[in-house]
Design a protein around this motif. Structure first.
Motif, short mmCIF file in Angstrom:
data_model
loop_
_atom_site.label_atom_id
_atom_site.label_comp_id
_atom_site.label_asym_id
_atom_site.label_seq_id
_atom_site.Cartn_x
_atom_site.Cartn_y
_atom_site.Cartn_z
N ILE A 11 48.63 -24.55 33.42
CA ILE A 11 48.90 -23.20 33.94
C ILE A 11 48.15 -22.16 33.14
O ILE A 11 47.52 -21.25 33.69
CB ILE A 11 50.43 -22.91 33.94
N LEU A 12 48.18 -22.32 31.81
CA LEU A 12 47.49 -21.36 30.95
C LEU A 12 45.97 -21.46 31.09
O LEU A 12 45.27 -20.45 31.10
CB LEU A 12 47.90 -21.57 29.49
N LEU A 13 45.48 -22.69 31.21
CA LEU A 13 44.03 -22.88 31.37
C LEU A 13 43.55 -22.26 32.69
O LEU A 13 42.49 -21.62 32.73
CB LEU A 13 43.68 -24.37 31.32
N HIS A 14 44.33 -22.45 33.73
CA HIS A 14 43.99 -21.86 35.03
C HIS A 14 44.01 -20.33 34.94
O HIS A 14 43.11 -19.65 35.45
CB HIS A 14 44.95 -22.35 36.11
N ARG A 15 45.02 -19.80 34.26
CA ARG A 15 45.12 -18.34 34.12
C ARG A 15 43.90 -17.80 33.38
O ARG A 15 43.33 -16.79 33.78
CB ARG A 15 46.41 -17.96 33.40
N ASP A 43 51.23 -2.04 26.68
CA ASP A 43 51.69 -2.41 28.03
C ASP A 43 52.27 -3.83 28.05
O ASP A 43 53.30 -4.07 28.68
CB ASP A 43 50.55 -2.31 29.05
N VAL A 44 51.60 -4.76 27.38
CA VAL A 44 52.10 -6.14 27.37
C VAL A 44 53.41 -6.21 26.58
O VAL A 44 54.36 -6.87 27.01
CB VAL A 44 51.04 -7.12 26.82
N LEU A 45 53.48 -5.52 25.45
CA LEU A 45 54.74 -5.50 24.70
C LEU A 45 55.87 -4.89 25.52
O LEU A 45 57.01 -5.33 25.45
CB LEU A 45 54.56 -4.76 23.37
N ALA A 46 55.54 -3.88 26.33
CA ALA A 46 56.55 -3.27 27.21
C ALA A 46 57.07 -4.29 28.22
O ALA A 46 58.25 -4.28 28.58
CB ALA A 46 55.97 -2.04 27.92
N LEU A 47 56.19 -5.20 28.69
CA LEU A 47 56.64 -6.26 29.59
C LEU A 47 57.71 -7.12 28.91
O LEU A 47 58.58 -7.68 29.57
CB LEU A 47 55.48 -7.16 30.01
N TYR A 48 57.60 -7.25 27.58
CA TYR A 48 58.57 -8.04 26.81
C TYR A 48 59.81 -7.23 26.44
O TYR A 48 60.69 -7.73 25.75
CB TYR A 48 57.93 -8.53 25.50
N THR A 80 43.26 -12.44 25.47
CA THR A 80 44.53 -13.00 24.99
C THR A 80 45.70 -12.23 25.59
O THR A 80 46.72 -12.83 25.95
CB THR A 80 44.57 -12.97 23.45
N LEU A 81 45.55 -10.94 25.74
CA LEU A 81 46.61 -10.14 26.37
C LEU A 81 46.82 -10.54 27.83
O LEU A 81 47.96 -10.56 28.31
CB LEU A 81 46.28 -8.64 26.26
N TRP A 82 45.73 -10.87 28.52
CA TRP A 82 45.87 -11.37 29.90
C TRP A 82 46.71 -12.65 29.90
O TRP A 82 47.60 -12.82 30.72
CB TRP A 82 44.50 -11.60 30.52
N LEU A 83 46.44 -13.52 28.94
CA LEU A 83 47.21 -14.76 28.83
C LEU A 83 48.68 -14.45 28.52
O LEU A 83 49.59 -15.02 29.13
CB LEU A 83 46.60 -15.64 27.74
N LEU A 84 48.92 -13.53 27.61
CA LEU A 84 50.28 -13.17 27.21
C LEU A 84 51.06 -12.43 28.30
O LEU A 84 52.28 -12.32 28.22
CB LEU A 84 50.24 -12.32 25.94
N ALA A 85 50.36 -11.93 29.31
CA ALA A 85 51.03 -11.25 30.42
C ALA A 85 51.51 -12.25 31.48
O ALA A 85 52.11 -11.85 32.48
CB ALA A 85 50.10 -10.21 31.05
N ASP A 87 53.82 -14.81 33.42
CA ASP A 87 55.27 -14.75 33.65
C ASP A 87 56.06 -15.55 32.62
O ASP A 87 57.15 -15.16 32.22
CB ASP A 87 55.63 -15.24 35.06
N TRP A 88 55.51 -16.70 32.21
CA TRP A 88 56.24 -17.53 31.25
C TRP A 88 56.44 -16.79 29.93
O TRP A 88 57.53 -16.77 29.37
CB TRP A 88 55.49 -18.85 31.00
#
Length: 197
Positions: A11-15, A43-48, A80-85, A87-88
């Motif tokens: 999933i991460l590799l595809h992302r 923005d990513v931290l706000a998602l968390y 890396t932020l794209w990866l961290l965004a 859903d998991w």
């Protein structure tokens, strides 16, 4: 390290392979570039459900003496932020301190090893980034044991190999220091014994 099971690696590799153009755009350094990386981190931290201090975000907006190196570091932070965004990660909401360490020190070290866009375009670099990201957040890919995940990470990541080598050297030095201290203590005790007799 890597005690918790994370998402499936595929999933991460595809992302990463599907990283959108917005996350591959030029990071803002001074008056050039389009993306304000500090805002993206926020923005990513706000998602968390988290909020970063201005001091914590400064690392993602200030440029050092080597603009080319900073551009690569910030470009890799964006990927890396794209990866961290994903859903998991949003559901897991890893601790802010771990996320900022990953985006700061770890991404800086990875960026020294190669161009940021290689971590999207090259399958081995994608796997390295996904595995390093999981490991630094104390996760391993779903379906892998800790031993399997650590072994694969050390084989795929030059940065991880370097870290393990440095840790091994430090452990060897500590052991040598302990042996030397024990030998000194034994010699002192022996000298004390002879002087009393």
């Amino acid at each position: 390290m890597m005690e918790k099971s994370g998402p499936a690696l595929e999933i991460l590799l595809h992302r990463l392979a599907e990283t959108p153009a917005e996350f591959l755009a030029e990071p803002r350094i001074g008056k050039t570039g389009a993306v304000h990386v500090a805002a993206l981190v926020n923005d990513v931290l706000a998602l968390y459900g988290q909020r970063a201090s201005l001091a914590a975000l400064e690392h993602f907006s200030a440029a050092g003496a080597d603009v080319r190196r900073d551009r690569n570091r910030l470009a890799l932070a964006m990927i890396t932020l794209w990866l961290l965004a994903d859903d998991w990660f949003v559901a897991a909401a890893p601790p802010q301190s771990q996320v900022l360490h990953l985006l700061g020190s770890v991404v800086t070290e990875l960026a020294l090893a190669g161009a940021a866009h290689q971590f999207v375009e090259d399958p081995d670099r994608r796997e390295e980034l996904a595995r390093v990201t999981l490991a630094r957040l104390d996760y391993r890919p779903d379906g892998e044991s800790v031993t399997q995940a650590a072994d694969r990470l050390s084989r795929i990541s030059g940065v991880e190999r370097k870290r393990l080598l440095e840790a091994s050297r430090a452990a060897e030095q500590r052991a040598a220091d302990i042996r030397a201290a024990l030998a000194r203590k034994a010699a002192e005790e022996s000298a004390d014994k002879w002087s009393r007799e």
